[in-house]
Design a protein around this motif. Structure first.
Motif, PDB file in Angstrom:
ATOM      1  N   SER A 186       3.460 -26.063  28.334  1.00 21.52           N
ATOM      2  CA  SER A 186       2.367 -26.307  27.389  1.00 21.52           C
ATOM      3  C   SER A 186       1.883 -25.015  26.724  1.00 21.52           C
ATOM      4  O   SER A 186       1.175 -25.061  25.725  1.00 21.52           O
ATOM      5  CB  SER A 186       1.204 -27.003  28.090  1.00 21.52           C
ATOM      6  N   TYR A 187       2.267 -23.869  27.238  1.00 25.08           N
ATOM      7  CA  TYR A 187       1.867 -22.592  26.659  1.00 25.08           C
ATOM      8  C   TYR A 187       2.917 -22.030  25.694  1.00 25.08           C
ATOM      9  O   TYR A 187       2.774 -20.925  25.214  1.00 25.08           O
ATOM     10  CB  TYR A 187       1.593 -21.569  27.764  1.00 25.08           C
ATOM     11  N   ALA A 188       3.959 -22.795  25.404  1.00 21.23           N
ATOM     12  CA  ALA A 188       5.004 -22.326  24.490  1.00 21.23           C
ATOM     13  C   ALA A 188       4.460 -22.305  23.063  1.00 21.23           C
ATOM     14  O   ALA A 188       3.479 -22.948  22.731  1.00 21.23           O
ATOM     15  CB  ALA A 188       6.217 -23.246  24.578  1.00 21.23           C
ATOM     16  N   GLY A 189       5.121 -21.536  22.228  1.00 20.78           N
ATOM     17  CA  GLY A 189       4.730 -21.491  20.818  1.00 20.78           C
ATOM     18  C   GLY A 189       4.106 -20.161  20.452  1.00 20.78           C
ATOM     19  O   GLY A 189       4.643 -19.099  20.757  1.00 20.78           O
ATOM     20  N   GLN A 190       2.946 -20.215  19.805  1.00 23.43           N
ATOM     21  CA  GLN A 190       2.305 -19.008  19.290  1.00 23.43           C
ATOM     22  C   GLN A 190       1.891 -18.046  20.389  1.00 23.43           C
ATOM     23  O   GLN A 190       1.888 -16.837  20.187  1.00 23.43           O
ATOM     24  CB  GLN A 190       1.082 -19.382  18.460  1.00 23.43           C
ATOM     25  N   LEU A 191       1.557 -18.553  21.557  1.00 24.91           N
ATOM     26  CA  LEU A 191       1.145 -17.675  22.654  1.00 24.91           C
ATOM     27  C   LEU A 191       2.291 -16.772  23.100  1.00 24.91           C
ATOM     28  O   LEU A 191       2.076 -15.607  23.424  1.00 24.91           O
ATOM     29  CB  LEU A 191       0.623 -18.494  23.830  1.00 24.91           C
ATOM     30  N   VAL A 192       3.506 -17.285  23.085  1.00 26.40           N
ATOM     31  CA  VAL A 192       4.669 -16.475  23.460  1.00 26.40           C
ATOM     32  C   VAL A 192       4.833 -15.320  22.475  1.00 26.40           C
ATOM     33  O   VAL A 192       5.031 -14.166  22.882  1.00 26.40           O
ATOM     34  CB  VAL A 192       5.943 -17.354  23.501  1.00 26.40           C
ATOM     35  N   ASN A 193       4.738 -15.621  21.192  1.00 23.25           N
ATOM     36  CA  ASN A 193       4.861 -14.572  20.171  1.00 23.25           C
ATOM     37  C   ASN A 193       3.706 -13.577  20.243  1.00 23.25           C
ATOM     38  O   ASN A 193       3.905 -12.368  20.098  1.00 23.25           O
ATOM     39  CB  ASN A 193       4.922 -15.197  18.777  1.00 23.25           C
ATOM     40  N   TRP A 194       2.489 -14.063  20.468  1.00 24.28           N
ATOM     41  CA  TRP A 194       1.321 -13.192  20.567  1.00 24.28           C
ATOM     42  C   TRP A 194       1.461 -12.227  21.745  1.00 24.28           C
ATOM     43  O   TRP A 194       1.179 -11.030  21.623  1.00 24.28           O
ATOM     44  CB  TRP A 194       0.061 -14.038  20.718  1.00 24.28           C
ATOM     45  N   ALA A 195       1.891 -12.748  22.889  1.00 20.55           N
ATOM     46  CA  ALA A 195       2.038 -11.898  24.076  1.00 20.55           C
ATOM     47  C   ALA A 195       3.114 -10.838  23.854  1.00 20.55           C
ATOM     48  O   ALA A 195       2.959  -9.688  24.279  1.00 20.55           O
ATOM     49  CB  ALA A 195       2.379 -12.750  25.293  1.00 20.55           C
ATOM     50  N   ASP A 196       4.176 -11.199  23.165  1.00 24.44           N
ATOM     51  CA  ASP A 196       5.250 -10.244  22.901  1.00 24.44           C
ATOM     52  C   ASP A 196       4.819  -9.182  21.896  1.00 24.44           C
ATOM     53  O   ASP A 196       5.052  -7.990  22.097  1.00 24.44           O
ATOM     54  CB  ASP A 196       6.486 -10.999  22.404  1.00 24.44           C
ATOM     55  N   ASP A 197       4.150  -9.613  20.824  1.00 28.78           N
ATOM     56  CA  ASP A 197       3.748  -8.667  19.769  1.00 28.78           C
ATOM     57  C   ASP A 197       2.603  -7.757  20.188  1.00 28.78           C
ATOM     58  O   ASP A 197       2.636  -6.548  19.954  1.00 28.78           O
ATOM     59  CB  ASP A 197       3.332  -9.427  18.506  1.00 28.78           C
ATOM     60  N   ARG A 198       1.576  -8.313  20.786  1.00 30.14           N
ATOM     61  CA  ARG A 198       0.363  -7.552  21.078  1.00 30.14           C
ATOM     62  C   ARG A 198       0.378  -6.856  22.444  1.00 30.14           C
ATOM     63  O   ARG A 198      -0.151  -5.768  22.592  1.00 30.14           O
ATOM     64  CB  ARG A 198      -0.853  -8.471  21.033  1.00 30.14           C
ATOM     65  N   LEU A 199       0.937  -7.523  23.440  1.00 33.44           N
ATOM     66  CA  LEU A 199       0.838  -7.000  24.808  1.00 33.44           C
ATOM     67  C   LEU A 199       2.157  -6.492  25.369  1.00 33.44           C
ATOM     68  O   LEU A 199       2.185  -5.955  26.468  1.00 33.44           O
ATOM     69  CB  LEU A 199       0.293  -8.101  25.741  1.00 33.44           C
ATOM     70  N   TRP A 200       3.240  -6.681  24.652  1.00 33.17           N
ATOM     71  CA  TRP A 200       4.574  -6.336  25.128  1.00 33.17           C
ATOM     72  C   TRP A 200       4.874  -7.015  26.458  1.00 33.17           C
ATOM     73  O   TRP A 200       5.438  -6.425  27.372  1.00 33.17           O
ATOM     74  CB  TRP A 200       4.750  -4.827  25.229  1.00 33.17           C
ATOM     75  N   LEU A 201       4.474  -8.276  26.554  1.00 43.16           N
ATOM     76  CA  LEU A 201       4.757  -9.103  27.718  1.00 43.16           C
ATOM     77  C   LEU A 201       5.771 -10.171  27.338  1.00 43.16           C
ATOM     78  O   LEU A 201       5.688 -10.757  26.259  1.00 43.16           O
ATOM     79  CB  LEU A 201       3.497  -9.828  28.214  1.00 43.16           C
ATOM     80  N   THR A 202       6.697 -10.432  28.217  1.00 41.35           N
ATOM     81  CA  THR A 202       7.628 -11.528  28.020  1.00 41.35           C
ATOM     82  C   THR A 202       7.048 -12.749  28.707  1.00 41.35           C
ATOM     83  O   THR A 202       6.912 -12.781  29.929  1.00 41.35           O
ATOM     84  CB  THR A 202       9.005 -11.192  28.619  1.00 41.35           C
TER      85      THR A 202
END
Length: 91
Positions: free
Chosen positions: A38-54
């Motif tokens: 349920s957390y797929a989508g924009q949150l995945v991209n946000w975490a990668d872009d802003r926090l460098w988290l996979t």
């Protein structure tokens, strides 16, 4: 493990952003996080872009059909109970 308590009107995805932000600040060595699908989508991209988290999401396992055995007929259960009944201890 981190836990965040939020009001009922806060969406999980918004709370996840705050939680991931605090996780990144307190535990910078963590680079990969697993989450529900349920957390797929924009949150995945946000975490990668802003926090460098996979942020990896998983689908729930497929539901397996349960086998149900039919109950024995009522008269056989009653006969079994009567056949195995103990006599009273005191007359």
């Amino acid at each position: 493990m981190m836990i965040t308590v939020t009001p009922a009107d806060t969406t999980d995805r918004y709370a996840a952003r705050e939680l991931l932000w605090h996780l990144r600040l307190t535990q910078p060595q963590i680079t990969q996080v697993w989450a529900d699908s349920s957390y797929a989508g924009q949150l995945v991209n946000w975490a990668d872009d802003r926090l460098w988290l996979t942020l990896r999401t998983r689908l729930p396992p497929p539901r397996r059909e349960r086998l149900r055995h039919p109950a024995p007929p009522l008269e056989s259960r009653a006969n079994h109970r009567l056949a195995n009944e103990r006599p009273p201890k005191r007359p």
